[in-house]
Design a protein around this motif. Structure first.
Motif, PDB file in Angstrom:
ATOM      1  N   SER A  22       0.830  -1.209   0.000  1.00 17.54           N
ATOM      2  CA  SER A  22       0.000   0.000   0.000  1.00 17.54           C
ATOM      3  C   SER A  22       0.863   1.257   0.000  1.00 17.54           C
ATOM      4  N   LEU A  73       2.385   1.611  -3.532  1.00 19.31           N
ATOM      5  CA  LEU A  73       1.443   2.008  -4.578  1.00 19.31           C
ATOM      6  C   LEU A  73       0.934   3.435  -4.376  1.00 19.31           C
ATOM      7  N   LEU A  83       1.305   5.178 -10.133  1.00 21.97           N
ATOM      8  CA  LEU A  83      -0.039   4.729 -10.491  1.00 21.97           C
ATOM      9  C   LEU A  83      -1.100   5.759 -10.129  1.00 21.97           C
ATOM     10  N   SER A  86      -5.906   1.565 -12.080  1.00 17.89           N
ATOM     11  CA  SER A  86      -5.597   0.259 -11.500  1.00 17.89           C
ATOM     12  C   SER A  86      -4.533  -0.402 -12.362  1.00 17.89           C
ATOM     13  N   SER A  87      -3.979  -1.490 -11.879  1.00 16.75           N
ATOM     14  CA  SER A  87      -2.992  -2.262 -12.630  1.00 16.75           C
ATOM     15  C   SER A  87      -3.090  -3.710 -12.185  1.00 16.75           C
ATOM     16  N   SER A  97      -1.807  -3.917  -8.611  1.00 13.43           N
ATOM     17  CA  SER A  97      -2.743  -3.393  -7.606  1.00 13.43           C
ATOM     18  C   SER A  97      -3.932  -4.338  -7.436  1.00 13.43           C
ATOM     19  N   ASN A  98      -4.419  -4.911  -8.541  1.00 14.64           N
ATOM     20  CA  ASN A  98      -5.529  -5.860  -8.452  1.00 14.64           C
ATOM     21  C   ASN A  98      -5.120  -7.131  -7.715  1.00 14.64           C
ATOM     22  N   THR A 157      -2.720  -7.449  -5.478  1.00 19.30           N
ATOM     23  CA  THR A 157      -2.523  -7.137  -4.056  1.00 19.30           C
ATOM     24  C   THR A 157      -3.855  -7.082  -3.316  1.00 19.30           C
ATOM     25  N   GLN A 195      -9.397   2.666  -6.099  1.00 20.04           N
ATOM     26  CA  GLN A 195      -8.340   1.853  -5.499  1.00 20.04           C
ATOM     27  C   GLN A 195      -7.389   2.688  -4.640  1.00 20.04           C
ATOM     28  N   TYR A 222      -6.437   1.661  -0.805  1.00 19.24           N
ATOM     29  CA  TYR A 222      -5.075   1.450  -0.311  1.00 19.24           C
ATOM     30  C   TYR A 222      -4.734   2.396   0.840  1.00 19.24           C
TER      31      TYR A 222
END
Length: 276
Positions: free
Chosen positions: A92, A95, A101, A114-115, A118-119, A121, A169, A173
């Motif tokens: 977290s 990111l 991001l 998003s990436s 990140s998804n 995690t 997101q 986070y």
């Protein structure tokens, strides 16, 4: 002859490495199945952390065998939650503050970014919260009361929505950074259970937990609300369900954090008074 064997070994290792990387990239982190792979990975991680905590404690902590069955389960469960807390805090922080991001320097709405990383995690975190709430309900109320059930349900709903929709997101986070306080809370319980409530370590832990809670669960949430205020025009463009979650989940968790913070402050005052 030895050089040929060595070269062939190196080539074989590199071949396996490339195959493993291709497997992760093409299958485990492929867009359609990232969430499901991650959730399963989170559940497996929890099981491993639970078992490793049991193994290490039984080998190196003499008092572990004398604990009741309920205490041993909670001991292992807290080891599991600490493992997740370390993982999700590191990811977290990276990111939110170190990757690009969610940077305002990039074009596009920050609320829709998003990436795969990140998804993935978020999926691991979902796997943890599912595992933990199952244990809480199974042994209710020994692992936590209704406030823990509410906390976990809100977390599961918000994280799953952010993972599957790609919306909000950043705020998910920011809230998950608050898990940084979990290892300190668990250490306090470990020290108490081990009969070290009067030790210096217990007092230092109480002070550290107070500071960490103040930063990660009070100040950070205030910054989160300020960020929401600054980016309200972007939040308005989210789906109505995501829009509601963006305000509802942090608000409820912030109220709970303030209530728990009051208990922490009260406990710290009592500990310091006893030391004096």
């Amino acid at each position: 002859m030895m050089m040929q064997v060595s070269k062939s070994s190196v080539m074989a290792v590199k071949s396996y490495k490339y195959q493993a990387e291709a497997l992760v990239k093409d299958y485990l982190l492929a867009d359609p199945i990232v969430p499901y792979t991650a959730v399963l990975g989170g559940i497996v991680m929890c099981k491993m952390a639970y078992n490793v905590t049991h193994l290490i404690s039984s080998l190196y902590f003499k008092g572990y065998a004398s604990l009741t069955k309920s205490q041993r389960i909670e001991w292992n469960n807290r080891g599991m939650s600490s493992a997740h807390a370390v993982f999700i805090t590191v990811m977290s922080l990276y990111l939110v503050f170190f990757s690009d991001l969610f940077s305002d320097r990039l074009e596009g709405l920050v609320t829709f970014r998003s990436s795969n990383i990140s998804n993935f995690t978020l999926g691991v975190s979902v796997g943890y919260f599912i595992s933990d709430i199952v244990m809480i309900l199974w042994l209710y109320p020994s692992l936590g009361g209704m406030e823990y059930v509410l906390h976990h349900l809100l977390s599961i709903i918000a994280i799953i929505y952010a993972m599957l929709s790609g919306e909000g997101q950043l705020y998910t986070y920011m809230v998950l950074i608050s898990e940084t306080t979990t290892p300190g809370i668990n250490l306090r319980w470990f020290l108490d259970t081990a009969g070290m409530k009067r030790s210096k370590a217990y007092m230092v832990n109480g002070i550290a937990m107070f500071v960490a809670w103040l930063v990660a669960r009070i100040f950070l949430f205030i910054y989160l609300f300020y960020h929401i205020y600054l980016h309200y025009d972007q939040i308005e463009q989210m789906h109505i369900f995501g829009y509601v979650l963006t305000f509802l989940v942090p608000t409820i968790l912030f109220i709970m954090n303030m209530m728990w913070f009051g208990k922490i402050l009260k406990g710290l005052k009592k500990t310091l008074a006893k030391r004096q």
